[in-house]
Enzyme design. Structure first.
Site, PDB file in Angstrom:
ATOM      1  N   ASN A  73    -114.550 -10.133  28.402  1.00  0.00           N
ATOM      2  CA  ASN A  73    -115.128  -9.107  29.274  1.00  0.00           C
ATOM      3  C   ASN A  73    -114.546  -9.329  30.672  1.00  0.00           C
ATOM      4  OD1 ASN A  73    -116.729  -7.517  30.902  1.00  0.00           O
ATOM      5  ND2 ASN A  73    -118.625  -8.665  30.534  1.00  0.00           N
ATOM      6  N   TRP A  74    -113.654  -8.442  31.048  1.00  0.00           N
ATOM      7  CA  TRP A  74    -112.963  -8.618  32.337  1.00  0.00           C
ATOM      8  C   TRP A  74    -113.821  -8.197  33.527  1.00  0.00           C
ATOM      9  CZ3 TRP A  74    -107.025  -7.888  33.025  1.00  0.00           C
ATOM     10  CH2 TRP A  74    -106.348  -8.774  32.159  1.00  0.00           C
ATOM     11  N   LYS A  75    -114.957  -7.536  33.248  1.00  0.00           N
ATOM     12  CA  LYS A  75    -115.831  -7.041  34.324  1.00  0.00           C
ATOM     13  C   LYS A  75    -115.006  -6.202  35.318  1.00  0.00           C
ATOM     14  CE  LYS A  75    -118.864 -10.865  33.360  1.00  0.00           C
ATOM     15  NZ  LYS A  75    -119.862 -11.831  33.792  1.00  0.00           N
ATOM     16  N   HIS A 106    -125.091  -5.407  28.714  1.00  0.00           N
ATOM     17  CA  HIS A 106    -124.760  -6.673  29.384  1.00  0.00           C
ATOM     18  C   HIS A 106    -125.815  -6.929  30.459  1.00  0.00           C
ATOM     19  CE1 HIS A 106    -122.761  -9.577  31.968  1.00  0.00           C
ATOM     20  NE2 HIS A 106    -122.033  -9.889  30.918  1.00  0.00           N
ATOM     21  N   GLU A 149    -125.633  -7.810  33.401  1.00  0.00           N
ATOM     22  CA  GLU A 149    -125.324  -7.234  34.724  1.00  0.00           C
ATOM     23  C   GLU A 149    -125.660  -5.742  34.759  1.00  0.00           C
ATOM     24  OE1 GLU A 149    -121.313  -8.765  34.966  1.00  0.00           O
ATOM     25  OE2 GLU A 149    -122.164 -10.781  35.093  1.00  0.00           O
ATOM     26  N   GLU A 170    -126.401 -13.973  25.331  1.00  0.00           N
ATOM     27  CA  GLU A 170    -125.901 -14.474  26.610  1.00  0.00           C
ATOM     28  C   GLU A 170    -127.076 -14.816  27.518  1.00  0.00           C
ATOM     29  OE1 GLU A 170    -121.678 -13.025  27.517  1.00  0.00           O
ATOM     30  OE2 GLU A 170    -123.022 -11.425  28.127  1.00  0.00           O
ATOM     31  N   GLY A 197    -121.457 -17.201  34.239  1.00  0.00           N
ATOM     32  CA  GLY A 197    -120.745 -17.501  35.473  1.00  0.00           C
ATOM     33  C   GLY A 197    -121.252 -18.731  36.209  1.00  0.00           C
ATOM     34  N   SER A 253    -120.414 -18.955  30.244  1.00  0.00           N
ATOM     35  CA  SER A 253    -119.661 -20.158  30.604  1.00  0.00           C
ATOM     36  C   SER A 253    -118.911 -20.795  29.434  1.00  0.00           C
ATOM     37  CB  SER A 253    -120.580 -21.184  31.279  1.00  0.00           C
ATOM     38  OG  SER A 253    -121.076 -20.649  32.502  1.00  0.00           O
ATOM     39  N   GLY A 280    -116.410 -14.206  29.832  1.00  0.00           N
ATOM     40  CA  GLY A 280    -116.200 -13.505  31.095  1.00  0.00           C
ATOM     41  C   GLY A 280    -115.026 -14.107  31.849  1.00  0.00           C
ATOM     42  N   GLY A 281    -115.339 -14.926  32.836  1.00  0.00           N
ATOM     43  CA  GLY A 281    -114.327 -15.498  33.728  1.00  0.00           C
ATOM     44  C   GLY A 281    -113.092 -16.052  33.030  1.00  0.00           C
TER      45      GLY A 281
HETATM   46  P1  PGA Z   1    -118.823 -16.026  31.908  1.00  0.00           P
HETATM   47  O1  PGA Z   1    -119.424 -14.549  31.618  1.00  0.00           O
HETATM   48  O2  PGA Z   1    -117.995 -16.386  30.694  1.00  0.00           O
HETATM   49  O3  PGA Z   1    -118.005 -15.844  33.135  1.00  0.00           O
HETATM   50  O4  PGA Z   1    -119.991 -16.936  32.076  1.00  0.00           O
HETATM   51  C1  PGA Z   1    -119.859 -14.173  30.340  1.00  0.00           C
HETATM   52  C2  PGA Z   1    -120.250 -12.727  30.343  1.00  0.00           C
HETATM   53  O5  PGA Z   1    -120.816 -12.234  31.332  1.00  0.00           O
HETATM   54  O6  PGA Z   1    -120.014 -12.016  29.336  1.00  0.00           O
END
Ligand code: PGA
Length: 249
Positions: free
Chosen positions: A12-14, A98, A100, A166, A172, A211, A232-233
């Site tokens: 997930n590149w956000k 998600h 967010e 998640e 993050g 993470s 994510g990251g």
């Molecule tokens: P992260 O994010 O791997 O940066 O913790 C995961 C996500 O939000 O899907």
């Protein structure tokens, strides 16, 4: 015992990535083609890059997905994108719910369910996200919270969907739950799914997210009922993303 579903490692590149980022995707495609991992790979860039990425990944084992969709197929919804449009641009999957989106855009379980139904309608794989906050975990309310989210957010038909667990506090943050905490939640999710639909529920991939890094992927992916990762990251760098997928080599 039902056969474990084939794992999926999804990135997930956000809100990251410009046209030049196609080079990173091309690096994933090249490495994954020469050394295919034992998992399906999916990258979800921002919507502006879906068509470009789909073109660059064409014919490879890397699929392209979206990060959100609207509930309706078309209409007067300025700035929104329908599941049908995302499919038309080359996406095969879409993340819905998600944390967010839930926290920053006020999405409720009802909204998430409607988006998952929209994905099913358009022929996209819905990746439905659930997860508890730190307060909920500390209060011992994790299982009840996830059960409520599943009850409210999953579409009627479970065929082909993906569920991502998640924990909000793990996203993050560099923190992850213990293997035994993940085993408990994923086991509960599997039970929930198979109680709804024995056959479809046993095939649903349950991803862990929060993470995930190349350093911890092997341990996390070895937990029972963890059928891949939502990253994510670490998905922004080809080497890290492939380092995570290598947990399945
Ligand atoms: P992260 O994010 O791997 O940066 O913790 C995961 C996500 O939000 O899907």
């Amino acid at each position: 015992m039902a056969q474990e579903p084939r794992p999926l490692v999804a990135g997930n590149w956000k809100m990251n990535g410009l046209a030049a980022s196609v080079a990173e995707l091309q690096a994933v495609v090249a490495r994954a083609s020469s050394q295919p991992p034992g998992a399906d790979l999916l990258i979800c860039p921002p919507a502006t890059l879906i068509a470009r990425f789909a073109e660059a990944a064409k014919g490879s084992i890397v699929a392209i997905g979206a990060q959100d969709c609207h509930t309706e197929p078309s209409g007067a919804f300025t700035g929104d994108l329908s599941a049908e449009m995302l499919k038309d641009a080359g996406a095969t999957a879409v993340i819905v719910g998600h944390s967010e989106r839930r926290s920053l855009h006020g999405e409720t379980d009802d909204t998430v369910r409607a988006k998952a139904e929209a994905a099913n309608r358009a022929g996209l794989t819905a990746i439905v996200c659930v997860g508890e906050t730190r307060e909920e975990r500390e209060a011992g309310a994790t299982i009840a919270r996830i059960q409520r989210q599943l009850g409210g957010s999953l579409p009627e038909k479970l065929d082909g969907i993906v569920v991502a667990y998640e924990p909000v506090w793990a996203i993050g943050s560099g923190l992850t739950p213990t293997a035994s905490d993940i085993r408990e939640v994923h086991g509960m999710i599997r039970k929930y799914l198979t109680t709804q639909d024995e056959s479809a529920g046993s095939k649903v991939r349950i991803l862990y997210g929060g993470s995930v890094k190349p350093q911890n992927a092997k341990e996390l992916m070895a937990v029972a009922n963890v059928n891949g990762a939502l990253v994510g990251g670490a998905s922004l760098k080809a080497t890290d993303f492939l380092g995570i997928a290598a947990a399945y080599s």
